[in-house]
Design an enzyme around this catalytic site. Sequence first.
Site, mmCIF file in Angstrom:
data_model
loop_
_atom_site.group_PDB
_atom_site.id
_atom_site.type_symbol
_atom_site.label_atom_id
_atom_site.label_comp_id
_atom_site.label_asym_id
_atom_site.label_seq_id
_atom_site.Cartn_x
_atom_site.Cartn_y
_atom_site.Cartn_z
ATOM 1 N N LYS A 154 0.827 -1.212 0.000
ATOM 2 C CA LYS A 154 0.000 0.000 0.000
ATOM 3 C C LYS A 154 0.865 1.267 0.000
ATOM 4 O O LYS A 154 0.658 2.169 -0.804
ATOM 5 C CB LYS A 154 -0.926 -0.023 1.224
ATOM 6 N N ASP A 174 9.521 -6.871 -5.333
ATOM 7 C CA ASP A 174 8.584 -7.430 -4.360
ATOM 8 C C ASP A 174 8.361 -8.892 -4.730
ATOM 9 O O ASP A 174 8.071 -9.186 -5.887
ATOM 10 C CB ASP A 174 7.243 -6.644 -4.427
ATOM 11 N N PRO A 205 7.899 -5.168 4.961
ATOM 12 C CA PRO A 205 7.866 -5.415 6.410
ATOM 13 C C PRO A 205 9.187 -6.013 6.887
ATOM 14 O O PRO A 205 9.960 -6.524 6.075
ATOM 15 C CB PRO A 205 6.733 -6.439 6.572
ATOM 16 N N THR A 231 11.560 4.407 5.766
ATOM 17 C CA THR A 231 10.452 4.755 6.670
ATOM 18 C C THR A 231 9.706 3.492 7.069
ATOM 19 O O THR A 231 8.567 3.557 7.524
ATOM 20 C CB THR A 231 9.455 5.742 6.011
ATOM 21 N N SER A 232 10.358 2.325 6.891
ATOM 22 C CA SER A 232 9.624 1.085 7.149
ATOM 23 C C SER A 232 9.965 0.507 8.521
ATOM 24 O O SER A 232 9.174 0.661 9.464
ATOM 25 C CB SER A 232 9.892 0.092 6.025
ATOM 26 N N ARG A 233 11.100 -0.161 8.641
ATOM 27 C CA ARG A 233 11.535 -0.681 9.938
ATOM 28 C C ARG A 233 13.056 -0.625 9.999
ATOM 29 O O ARG A 233 13.732 -0.966 9.020
ATOM 30 C CB ARG A 233 11.079 -2.127 10.143
ATOM 31 N N GLU A 262 15.872 1.659 17.910
ATOM 32 C CA GLU A 262 15.032 2.806 18.287
ATOM 33 C C GLU A 262 14.272 2.596 19.592
ATOM 34 O O GLU A 262 13.890 3.582 20.243
ATOM 35 C CB GLU A 262 14.057 3.155 17.155
ATOM 36 N N HIS A 294 10.404 8.102 14.065
ATOM 37 C CA HIS A 294 9.233 7.257 13.772
ATOM 38 C C HIS A 294 7.927 8.067 13.786
ATOM 39 O O HIS A 294 7.018 7.788 14.566
ATOM 40 C CB HIS A 294 9.156 6.089 14.770
HETATM 41 P P1 NAI Z 1 1.875 -3.856 2.833
HETATM 42 O O1 NAI Z 1 1.703 -5.181 3.493
HETATM 43 O O2 NAI Z 1 0.736 -3.265 2.064
HETATM 44 O O3 NAI Z 1 3.145 -3.914 1.848
HETATM 45 C C1 NAI Z 1 4.345 -4.552 2.159
HETATM 46 C C2 NAI Z 1 4.905 -5.110 0.845
HETATM 47 O O4 NAI Z 1 6.218 -5.615 1.105
HETATM 48 C C3 NAI Z 1 4.072 -6.262 0.278
HETATM 49 O O5 NAI Z 1 3.736 -6.010 -1.070
HETATM 50 C C4 NAI Z 1 4.990 -7.453 0.416
HETATM 51 O O6 NAI Z 1 4.812 -8.425 -0.609
HETATM 52 C C5 NAI Z 1 6.352 -6.779 0.310
HETATM 53 N N1 NAI Z 1 7.472 -7.625 0.729
HETATM 54 C C6 NAI Z 1 7.460 -8.657 1.612
HETATM 55 N N2 NAI Z 1 8.693 -9.222 1.660
HETATM 56 C C7 NAI Z 1 9.464 -8.528 0.785
HETATM 57 C C8 NAI Z 1 10.820 -8.658 0.371
HETATM 58 N N3 NAI Z 1 11.624 -9.620 0.841
HETATM 59 N N4 NAI Z 1 11.300 -7.787 -0.540
HETATM 60 C C9 NAI Z 1 10.502 -6.819 -1.070
HETATM 61 N N5 NAI Z 1 9.209 -6.669 -0.720
HETATM 62 C C10 NAI Z 1 8.697 -7.512 0.193
HETATM 63 O O7 NAI Z 1 2.369 -2.889 3.985
HETATM 64 P P2 NAI Z 1 2.317 -1.289 4.013
HETATM 65 O O8 NAI Z 1 1.057 -0.834 4.655
HETATM 66 O O9 NAI Z 1 2.692 -0.761 2.671
HETATM 67 O O10 NAI Z 1 3.500 -0.991 5.072
HETATM 68 C C11 NAI Z 1 4.846 -1.284 4.732
HETATM 69 C C12 NAI Z 1 5.703 -1.162 5.982
HETATM 70 O O11 NAI Z 1 5.758 0.196 6.380
HETATM 71 C C13 NAI Z 1 5.140 -1.891 7.224
HETATM 72 O O12 NAI Z 1 5.534 -3.255 7.233
HETATM 73 C C14 NAI Z 1 5.750 -1.131 8.354
HETATM 74 O O13 NAI Z 1 6.948 -1.777 8.742
HETATM 75 C C15 NAI Z 1 6.085 0.232 7.749
HETATM 76 N N6 NAI Z 1 5.327 1.325 8.377
HETATM 77 C C16 NAI Z 1 6.028 2.368 8.926
HETATM 78 C C17 NAI Z 1 5.376 3.417 9.536
HETATM 79 C C18 NAI Z 1 6.083 4.613 10.102
HETATM 80 O O14 NAI Z 1 5.453 5.424 10.795
HETATM 81 N N7 NAI Z 1 7.360 4.815 9.847
HETATM 82 C C19 NAI Z 1 3.895 3.400 9.655
HETATM 83 C C20 NAI Z 1 3.256 2.299 8.965
HETATM 84 C C21 NAI Z 1 3.963 1.294 8.388
#
Ligand code: NAI
Length: 332
Positions: A154, A174, A205, A231-233, A262, A294
């Site tokens: 997303k 992906d 993730p 901005t992910s983890r 963190e 974060h």
């Molecule tokens: P999502 O589940 O919609 O998208 C994650 C994508 O990563 C999926 O398409 C998945 O197939 C892909 N993925 C899984 N393993 C992978 C790999 N080895 N290589 C490449 N892609 C891979 O999740 P969304 O909502 O887009 O969130 C993504 C991440 O953003 C979350 O997991 C979270 O860690 C992080 N996040 C950070 C925030 C912040 O405030 N900094 C807030 C919200 C989310």
Amino acid sequence: MKVAVYSARRYDKLMLERANAAHGHELLFVQDALSVDTVPLAAGCGAVCVFVNDGVDAAVLQALQELGIGLVATRSTGFNHVDAVAARRLGIAAVRVTDYSPYSVAEFTVGLLLAVNRRIARASQRTRDGNFELDGLMGFDLHGRTVGVIGTGKIGRIFAGIMRGFGCRVLGHDPFPAPAFAGIGDYVALPQLLAESDVISLHCPLTPQTHHIVDAEALRQVRPGALLVNTSRGGLVDTEAVIAALKSGQLGGLAIDVYEQEAELFFQDLSGTVITDDLIQRLVSFPNVIVTGHQAFFTREAIGQIMATTLESISAFERGEPLRNAIPLPIS
Ligand code: NAI
């Protein structure tokens, strides 16, 4: 239901109480993070509500079960801090917030990218000091550059779409390609993405497979001078390897909203203390690094949705209904 809300800050209290008007749960706010030591504070509760740096491991879950807690609800999308397997074994339900404004994180990612490329934070500090020099502030046009998006879910897709709007060529990587990415960019293998991208942005993730997806080996493959945005983890990046790449110039800049260690730092005011984490101190000393604590999710829209969904999950659990935001078990 009585719910212990851990890692509760002023804004959590304000927004949860507002959303709770529709539910009427009894909310007990705890400023501390959830740990084996703080579990007893949830005595008498049916559920606990946590955030990203609450370590909900097997020992904590065991202690929660002994207190009769049946539900862990994390106010986040990411769920790497919750041991879903242990929760299942102990009969504790675990939920997250699958859907809230992905624009909050995607737009912030663009902000960080612009800030690091055009040295915006640095420029602002200078002008506050009466220094209007431009030396050291030069960036590059994003238009026409290649942006690599690792994780096209997303958030990754929205970020990719915005970069497309900037006139960038977008590459995606992906293991589960999304048809919706087709009109935005091209899927490539990770080595090609690393080699061809001027900007690399992480949106996958944190899992055992993605831990340190950006390590010394990956950094050797990047285009010299590339910018890395995370901005992910924090655990997606090997921080020591990134520091080495910044020192050698292999990386041209780094913008992070997340950091592997963190949990010891973020969401608290440590300005009056001696910070003993040498890696973060080294990072913030670079002129081409920007670190935020974060906050990518931190918009009115996102927080409102997070709190509403969390309370809906708690209400559904109380009514014995199926939980549509259950944390999935790892794919074995
Ligand atoms: P999502 O589940 O919609 O998208 C994650 C994508 O990563 C999926 O398409 C998945 O197939 C892909 N993925 C899984 N393993 C992978 C790999 N080895 N290589 C490449 N892609 C891979 O999740 P969304 O909502 O887009 O969130 C993504 C991440 O953003 C979350 O997991 C979270 O860690 C992080 N996040 C950070 C925030 C912040 O405030 N900094 C807030 C919200 C989310």
